[in-house]
Design a protein around this motif. Sequence first.
Motif, PDB file in Angstrom:
ATOM      1  N   ARG A  52       0.843  -1.209   0.000  1.00 42.57           N
ATOM      2  CA  ARG A  52       0.000   0.000   0.000  1.00 42.57           C
ATOM      3  C   ARG A  52       0.872   1.251   0.000  1.00 42.57           C
ATOM      4  N   GLN A  56       1.638   3.634  -3.298  1.00 47.21           N
ATOM      5  CA  GLN A  56       1.136   5.029  -3.244  1.00 47.21           C
ATOM      6  C   GLN A  56       2.294   5.995  -3.480  1.00 47.21           C
ATOM      7  N   LYS A 122      -4.381   5.325  -4.101  1.00 41.33           N
ATOM      8  CA  LYS A 122      -4.155   6.736  -3.760  1.00 41.33           C
ATOM      9  C   LYS A 122      -2.792   7.193  -4.268  1.00 41.33           C
ATOM     10  N   SER A 125      -1.924  13.768  -2.066  1.00 43.59           N
ATOM     11  CA  SER A 125      -2.917  14.837  -2.225  1.00 43.59           C
ATOM     12  C   SER A 125      -2.334  16.077  -2.919  1.00 43.59           C
ATOM     13  N   ALA A 148       9.036  16.263   1.223  1.00 42.83           N
ATOM     14  CA  ALA A 148       9.312  14.863   0.848  1.00 42.83           C
ATOM     15  C   ALA A 148      10.609  14.394   1.503  1.00 42.83           C
ATOM     16  N   ASN A 151      10.076  13.615   5.147  1.00 41.83           N
ATOM     17  CA  ASN A 151       9.335  12.362   5.304  1.00 41.83           C
ATOM     18  C   ASN A 151      10.198  11.143   4.926  1.00 41.83           C
ATOM     19  N   MET A 213       0.388  17.210   3.216  1.00 40.52           N
ATOM     20  CA  MET A 213       1.121  16.068   2.632  1.00 40.52           C
ATOM     21  C   MET A 213       1.515  15.027   3.666  1.00 40.52           C
ATOM     22  N   GLY A 215      -0.052  13.809   5.974  1.00 40.21           N
ATOM     23  CA  GLY A 215      -1.129  12.915   6.371  1.00 40.21           C
ATOM     24  C   GLY A 215      -1.889  13.434   7.564  1.00 40.21           C
ATOM     25  N   SER A 221      -4.727   9.239  12.468  1.00 37.74           N
ATOM     26  CA  SER A 221      -3.994   8.360  11.547  1.00 37.74           C
ATOM     27  C   SER A 221      -4.279   6.898  11.861  1.00 37.74           C
ATOM     28  N   ILE A 222      -4.898   6.204  10.918  1.00 36.63           N
ATOM     29  CA  ILE A 222      -5.312   4.820  11.193  1.00 36.63           C
ATOM     30  C   ILE A 222      -4.157   3.819  11.102  1.00 36.63           C
ATOM     31  N   ASN A 223      -3.143   4.154  10.328  1.00 41.53           N
ATOM     32  CA  ASN A 223      -2.075   3.165  10.077  1.00 41.53           C
ATOM     33  C   ASN A 223      -0.809   3.374  10.911  1.00 41.53           C
ATOM     34  N   LYS A 233       7.316   3.214   9.778  1.00 39.84           N
ATOM     35  CA  LYS A 233       7.287   4.637  10.137  1.00 39.84           C
ATOM     36  C   LYS A 233       8.146   4.840  11.367  1.00 39.84           C
ATOM     37  N   ASN A 237       3.167  11.423  11.796  1.00 36.55           N
ATOM     38  CA  ASN A 237       2.801  12.476  10.826  1.00 36.55           C
ATOM     39  C   ASN A 237       2.982  13.866  11.451  1.00 36.55           C
TER      40      ASN A 237
END
Length: 333
Positions: A52, A56, A122, A125, A148, A151, A213, A215, A221-223, A233, A237
């Motif tokens: 995933r 993405q 996805k 955004s 970027a 991150n 960007m 998130g 944040s679900i993940n 991670k 975020n």
Amino acid sequence: MYAQLVDTGAQRVRALQDMSPEERAFQEKIDAGVKIEPKDWMLEGYRKTLIRQISQHAHSEIVGQLPEGNWVTRAPTLKRKSILLAKIQDEAGHGLYLYSAAETLGVSRDQLLADLHSGKAKYSSIFNYPTLSWADMGAIGWLVDGSAIINQIPLCRCSYGPYARAMIRVCKEESFHARQGYDIMMALCKGTPEQKQMAQDALNRWWWPSLMMFGPSDAESINSAQSAQWRIKLFSNDELRQKMVDQTVPQAEYLGLTVPDPDLKWNEETGHYEFGEIDWSEFQNVLKGNGPCNRERLRTRVQAWEDGAWFRDGLNAYADKQAARKTQVPQAA
Ligand code: BYC
């Protein structure tokens, strides 16, 4: 940092004592900082999460070429045009490394692309916003590539070997991209009042989407918690977003530009900038496909895929012919 994210994320994760022996061994390997490689045993959830995120990420690099591609023919000088072209070409390369990294997890590139083209997958955004002036090339390099890097530097140390290794070169190239963006902003800010106004306008339009960007907030944040446990991670975020603000505000001041946030202020005690509320409804709207350019971006990618069919057919026909030649039994002399 990592333990804190595991504890406070919006999602609960399993404790070592609740895991099967296989899962526990896998988790202990990750905790010890050993990289997981494609042929190693891995949890199905880990594999799915990586597919995933990496896909993405790959899609973002490819779709991310489009807003900048809009300015190649209108770059102000030959030098700026060749730099912009090189940057856009780098993004294609990043997409290719990332699709390759995703393929090591057992998914085909055709499947990943089909998911992008159908709108199922996805991508970031940020690439659903239009590039209205040349100053947007500066703002994208400075703010978007700058974000970027923030991150992606931690991703060079993530637990999955092929993803971590791909990120090393990506980050080096992103660093060049961010500098070229800031260089465009500096040139505009040192120019005429109209040029400086263009730079301010670009900052006004790209600031908030750049913060998005990173998130959703940690609470939403679900993940994050699970990805932190698996060391996909390393920072949350919100932590990365704060880093971006702290790093970028002095850069805006140096340019003589105003960050479009009336609530922005330096907090002497925490050593961080406080910033205003992000409009999460805008973010969610873009994720649902209703941003200013979502439809256009997808249409352009699908068109490019269809236009390239003759080339892929040619490559496949050539590959089949070569393979058939190799398997032919040599004739007796
Ligand atoms: N846009 O639980 P969360 C570049 C989704 S390319 C869209 O926090 P996660 C460049 C998220 O996917 C830079 N969707 O998720 C290229 C999840 O939905 P699903 C791209 C977003 O994965 C060309 C849901 O929201 N960078 O720099 O733990 C030119 C809940 O979020 C976004 C990467 O891809 C978003 N912004 O964390 C110039 C870096 N944010 O999947 C420049 C790698 C969240 O459950 N990715 N969502 O349906 C990551 O680090 C993480 O995937 C994220 C999200 C921080 C983005």
